[in-house]
Design a protein around this motif. Structure first.
Motif, PDB file in Angstrom:
ATOM      1  N   GLU A 246     -35.646 -38.799  12.594  1.00  0.00           N
ATOM      2  CA  GLU A 246     -37.055 -38.486  12.389  1.00  0.00           C
ATOM      3  C   GLU A 246     -37.714 -37.997  13.677  1.00  0.00           C
ATOM      4  OE1 GLU A 246     -39.385 -41.554  10.614  1.00  0.00           O
ATOM      5  OE2 GLU A 246     -38.141 -41.663   8.790  1.00  0.00           O
ATOM      6  N   ALA A 247     -37.243 -38.506  14.802  1.00  0.00           N
ATOM      7  CA  ALA A 247     -37.857 -38.141  16.085  1.00  0.00           C
ATOM      8  C   ALA A 247     -37.520 -36.726  16.511  1.00  0.00           C
ATOM      9  CB  ALA A 247     -37.413 -39.129  17.163  1.00  0.00           C
ATOM     10  N   ASN A 248     -36.217 -36.416  16.522  1.00  0.00           N
ATOM     11  CA  ASN A 248     -35.811 -35.112  17.053  1.00  0.00           C
ATOM     12  C   ASN A 248     -34.551 -34.548  16.394  1.00  0.00           C
ATOM     13  OD1 ASN A 248     -33.818 -36.743  18.145  1.00  0.00           O
ATOM     14  ND2 ASN A 248     -34.597 -36.631  20.243  1.00  0.00           N
ATOM     15  N   GLY A 249     -34.078 -35.201  15.341  1.00  0.00           N
ATOM     16  CA  GLY A 249     -32.885 -34.715  14.644  1.00  0.00           C
ATOM     17  C   GLY A 249     -31.579 -34.981  15.354  1.00  0.00           C
ATOM     18  N   LYS A 250     -31.638 -35.766  16.456  1.00  0.00           N
ATOM     19  CA  LYS A 250     -30.431 -35.986  17.268  1.00  0.00           C
ATOM     20  C   LYS A 250     -29.972 -37.437  17.153  1.00  0.00           C
ATOM     21  CE  LYS A 250     -30.614 -34.114  21.394  1.00  0.00           C
ATOM     22  NZ  LYS A 250     -31.164 -33.758  22.731  1.00  0.00           N
ATOM     23  N   ALA A 251     -29.001 -37.666  16.292  1.00  0.00           N
ATOM     24  CA  ALA A 251     -28.408 -38.989  16.135  1.00  0.00           C
ATOM     25  C   ALA A 251     -26.895 -38.836  16.059  1.00  0.00           C
ATOM     26  CB  ALA A 251     -28.931 -39.679  14.878  1.00  0.00           C
ATOM     27  N   SER A 252     -26.189 -39.767  16.680  1.00  0.00           N
ATOM     28  CA  SER A 252     -24.737 -39.682  16.723  1.00  0.00           C
ATOM     29  C   SER A 252     -24.157 -41.085  16.788  1.00  0.00           C
ATOM     30  CB  SER A 252     -24.288 -38.867  17.938  1.00  0.00           C
ATOM     31  OG  SER A 252     -22.910 -38.577  17.886  1.00  0.00           O
ATOM     32  N   GLY A 253     -22.850 -41.205  16.566  1.00  0.00           N
ATOM     33  CA  GLY A 253     -22.252 -42.521  16.643  1.00  0.00           C
ATOM     34  C   GLY A 253     -20.788 -42.526  16.282  1.00  0.00           C
ATOM     35  N   ILE A 254     -20.242 -43.733  16.256  1.00  0.00           N
ATOM     36  CA  ILE A 254     -18.803 -43.908  16.059  1.00  0.00           C
ATOM     37  C   ILE A 254     -18.567 -44.956  14.979  1.00  0.00           C
ATOM     38  CG2 ILE A 254     -16.627 -44.498  17.183  1.00  0.00           C
ATOM     39  CD1 ILE A 254     -18.201 -43.799  19.885  1.00  0.00           C
ATOM     40  N   LEU A 255     -18.026 -44.514  13.864  1.00  0.00           N
ATOM     41  CA  LEU A 255     -17.718 -45.397  12.739  1.00  0.00           C
ATOM     42  C   LEU A 255     -16.351 -46.051  12.940  1.00  0.00           C
ATOM     43  CD1 LEU A 255     -18.655 -43.374   9.517  1.00  0.00           C
ATOM     44  CD2 LEU A 255     -19.555 -45.623  10.129  1.00  0.00           C
ATOM     45  N   ILE A 256     -16.268 -47.324  12.573  1.00  0.00           N
ATOM     46  CA  ILE A 256     -14.988 -48.020  12.601  1.00  0.00           C
ATOM     47  C   ILE A 256     -14.344 -47.951  11.216  1.00  0.00           C
ATOM     48  CG2 ILE A 256     -13.983 -50.341  12.675  1.00  0.00           C
ATOM     49  CD1 ILE A 256     -14.280 -49.209  15.413  1.00  0.00           C
ATOM     50  N   LEU A 257     -13.049 -47.641  11.192  1.00  0.00           N
ATOM     51  CA  LEU A 257     -12.296 -47.692   9.937  1.00  0.00           C
ATOM     52  C   LEU A 257     -12.043 -49.155   9.592  1.00  0.00           C
ATOM     53  CD1 LEU A 257      -9.742 -44.830  10.643  1.00  0.00           C
ATOM     54  CD2 LEU A 257     -11.791 -44.734   9.219  1.00  0.00           C
ATOM     55  N   MET A 258     -12.533 -49.591   8.461  1.00  0.00           N
ATOM     56  CA  MET A 258     -12.518 -51.002   8.091  1.00  0.00           C
ATOM     57  C   MET A 258     -11.234 -51.378   7.354  1.00  0.00           C
ATOM     58  SD  MET A 258     -15.431 -51.768   9.346  1.00  0.00           S
ATOM     59  CE  MET A 258     -15.753 -53.405   8.701  1.00  0.00           C
ATOM     60  N   GLY A 259     -10.987 -52.702   7.286  1.00  0.00           N
ATOM     61  CA  GLY A 259      -9.908 -53.197   6.452  1.00  0.00           C
ATOM     62  C   GLY A 259     -10.240 -52.934   4.993  1.00  0.00           C
ATOM     63  N   GLU A 260      -9.312 -52.354   4.256  1.00  0.00           N
ATOM     64  CA  GLU A 260      -9.617 -51.891   2.909  1.00  0.00           C
ATOM     65  C   GLU A 260      -8.919 -52.707   1.828  1.00  0.00           C
ATOM     66  OE1 GLU A 260     -10.338 -47.513   1.094  1.00  0.00           O
ATOM     67  OE2 GLU A 260      -8.429 -47.830   2.096  1.00  0.00           O
ATOM     68  N   LYS A 261      -7.628 -52.971   2.006  1.00  0.00           N
ATOM     69  CA  LYS A 261      -6.909 -53.738   0.988  1.00  0.00           C
ATOM     70  C   LYS A 261      -5.695 -54.422   1.612  1.00  0.00           C
ATOM     71  CE  LYS A 261      -4.255 -49.702  -0.608  1.00  0.00           C
ATOM     72  NZ  LYS A 261      -3.888 -48.879  -1.768  1.00  0.00           N
ATOM     73  N   GLU A 262      -5.306 -55.528   1.002  1.00  0.00           N
ATOM     74  CA  GLU A 262      -4.173 -56.296   1.495  1.00  0.00           C
ATOM     75  C   GLU A 262      -2.892 -55.788   0.843  1.00  0.00           C
ATOM     76  OE1 GLU A 262      -4.268 -60.844   2.699  1.00  0.00           O
ATOM     77  OE2 GLU A 262      -3.833 -60.596   0.571  1.00  0.00           O
ATOM     78  N   GLU A 263      -1.876 -55.544   1.682  1.00  0.00           N
ATOM     79  CA  GLU A 263      -0.605 -55.054   1.168  1.00  0.00           C
ATOM     80  C   GLU A 263       0.537 -55.859   1.772  1.00  0.00           C
ATOM     81  OE1 GLU A 263      -0.335 -50.933   2.095  1.00  0.00           O
ATOM     82  OE2 GLU A 263      -1.751 -50.304   0.543  1.00  0.00           O
ATOM     83  N   GLN A 264       1.668 -55.802   1.108  1.00  0.00           N
ATOM     84  CA  GLN A 264       2.863 -56.475   1.616  1.00  0.00           C
ATOM     85  C   GLN A 264       3.581 -55.570   2.608  1.00  0.00           C
ATOM     86  OE1 GLN A 264       3.657 -59.595   0.758  1.00  0.00           O
ATOM     87  NE2 GLN A 264       5.394 -59.670   2.167  1.00  0.00           N
ATOM     88  N   ASP A 265       3.929 -56.121   3.772  1.00  0.00           N
ATOM     89  CA  ASP A 265       4.664 -55.381   4.794  1.00  0.00           C
ATOM     90  C   ASP A 265       5.968 -56.128   5.063  1.00  0.00           C
ATOM     91  OD1 ASP A 265       5.428 -54.877   7.787  1.00  0.00           O
ATOM     92  OD2 ASP A 265       4.083 -53.236   7.268  1.00  0.00           O
ATOM     93  N   ASN A 266       7.073 -55.400   5.162  1.00  0.00           N
ATOM     94  CA  ASN A 266       8.376 -56.030   5.333  1.00  0.00           C
ATOM     95  C   ASN A 266       8.512 -56.755   6.667  1.00  0.00           C
ATOM     96  OD1 ASN A 266       9.289 -55.148   2.839  1.00  0.00           O
ATOM     97  ND2 ASN A 266      10.079 -53.217   3.664  1.00  0.00           N
ATOM     98  N   ILE A 267       7.733 -56.326   7.654  1.00  0.00           N
ATOM     99  CA  ILE A 267       7.818 -56.933   8.982  1.00  0.00           C
ATOM    100  C   ILE A 267       6.784 -58.041   9.136  1.00  0.00           C
ATOM    101  CG2 ILE A 267       7.639 -56.517  11.467  1.00  0.00           C
ATOM    102  CD1 ILE A 267       8.459 -53.619  10.886  1.00  0.00           C
ATOM    103  N   GLU A 268       5.559 -57.765   8.765  1.00  0.00           N
ATOM    104  CA  GLU A 268       4.451 -58.667   9.070  1.00  0.00           C
ATOM    105  C   GLU A 268       4.017 -59.539   7.896  1.00  0.00           C
ATOM    106  OE1 GLU A 268       1.238 -56.434  10.773  1.00  0.00           O
ATOM    107  OE2 GLU A 268       2.590 -55.076  11.795  1.00  0.00           O
ATOM    108  N   GLY A 269       4.628 -59.367   6.734  1.00  0.00           N
ATOM    109  CA  GLY A 269       4.139 -60.078   5.560  1.00  0.00           C
ATOM    110  C   GLY A 269       2.901 -59.397   5.016  1.00  0.00           C
ATOM    111  N   LYS A 270       1.952 -60.175   4.515  1.00  0.00           N
ATOM    112  CA  LYS A 270       0.727 -59.581   3.990  1.00  0.00           C
ATOM    113  C   LYS A 270      -0.180 -59.152   5.139  1.00  0.00           C
ATOM    114  CE  LYS A 270       0.358 -61.559  -0.641  1.00  0.00           C
ATOM    115  NZ  LYS A 270      -0.496 -62.323  -1.579  1.00  0.00           N
TER     116      LYS A 270
END
Length: 245
Positions: free
Chosen positions: A87-111
């Motif tokens: 609203e002030a000057n049209g200049k906004a920026s930032g950095i989004l974090i990719l979030m945890g989305e779903k739990e899956e089975q991994d052969n090395i780490e388990g869930k």
């Protein structure tokens, strides 16, 4: 043995990925310009009084300092300051974090919780933000967005708005960089803690009383690095004085 080797390989890939994300956020800062950096809660909704105050603050600061508004551009108070900056000057920026989305089975780490592969901001265009898997890359980018390496550089400032554990993590890290003089800025930059409705009273008591009593912080040490403000008006007056505006 094989599992250990596979895990080590994954760790090395993480190091490479962090480097790629650092380059990404530094390029974003160069493209969109430095400015006012805001830390704050993602959980506060638009009906909360702190949402309106944060939006109003960001709008006023963007006009006063003629700068870009920076945040994690998530929901809550991050969204409030993004809207204020636009609203002030049209200049906004930032950095989004990719979030945890779903739990899956991994052969090395388990869930394990798998991260999102992509994330789009609901209204900023793609040139105005970046997405990262690693919080360390986002922190580096936001700090870089607030440094000043010459008196003619864009005027910048750091703000900590009300927030929880994630906000406190970022607040403590940035305050530590100021304390150790490792923020990376050749010119002084202000750091303001917005103590709306006394939300940070207990935190301030811990820093200025408990830590001092136990010899963990020197009396008055934090005053050099942190300005505590209860209102937007107080913060704006402080910035005017800091930058002789």
């Amino acid at each position: 043995q094989q599992q250990q080797q596979q895990q080590q390989q994954k760790n090395r890939q993480s190091v490479t990925k962090i480097g790629e994300e650092l380059n990404l956020v530094y390029e974003l800062v160069e493209r969109n310009g430095r400015g006012a950096i805001y830390l704050g809660s993602s959980r506060i909704d638009k009906e909360h009084a702190h949402f309106a105050r944060s939006k109003s603050l960001a709008k006023a600061v963007a006009v006063l300092l003629e700068c870009t508004t920076w945040s994690g551009i998530g929901p809550g108070l991050m969204d409030a300051v993004t809207l204020g900056g636009l609203e002030a000057n049209g200049k906004a920026s930032g950095i989004l974090i990719l979030m945890g989305e779903k739990e899956e089975q991994d052969n090395i780490e388990g869930k394990v919780m798998r991260r999102q592969k992509t994330r789009k901001h609901p209204y900023l265009n793609e040139s105005q933000y970046a997405t990262c898997s690693f919080f360390s890359a986002r922190k580096h980018g936001l700090v870089d967005a607030g440094v000043r390496n010459g008196k003619e550089d864009t005027k910048t400032a750091f703000f900590c708005l009300p927030g929880g554990i994630g906000t406190m993590d970022e607040f403590a890290e940035i305050l530590t960089l100021f304390q150790l003089r490792r923020i990376g800025s050749e010119e002084k930059v202000p750091f303001l803690l917005m103590n709306y409705d006394g939300v940070f009273d207990k935190l301030l008591e811990f820093i200025t009383v408990s830590c001092v009593e136990h010899g963990l912080v020197n009396e008055g040490e934090m005053e050099e690095h942190l300005k505590v403000c209860s209102t937007n008006e107080e913060a704006l007056e402080y910035l005017k004085h800091f930058y002789a505006l």
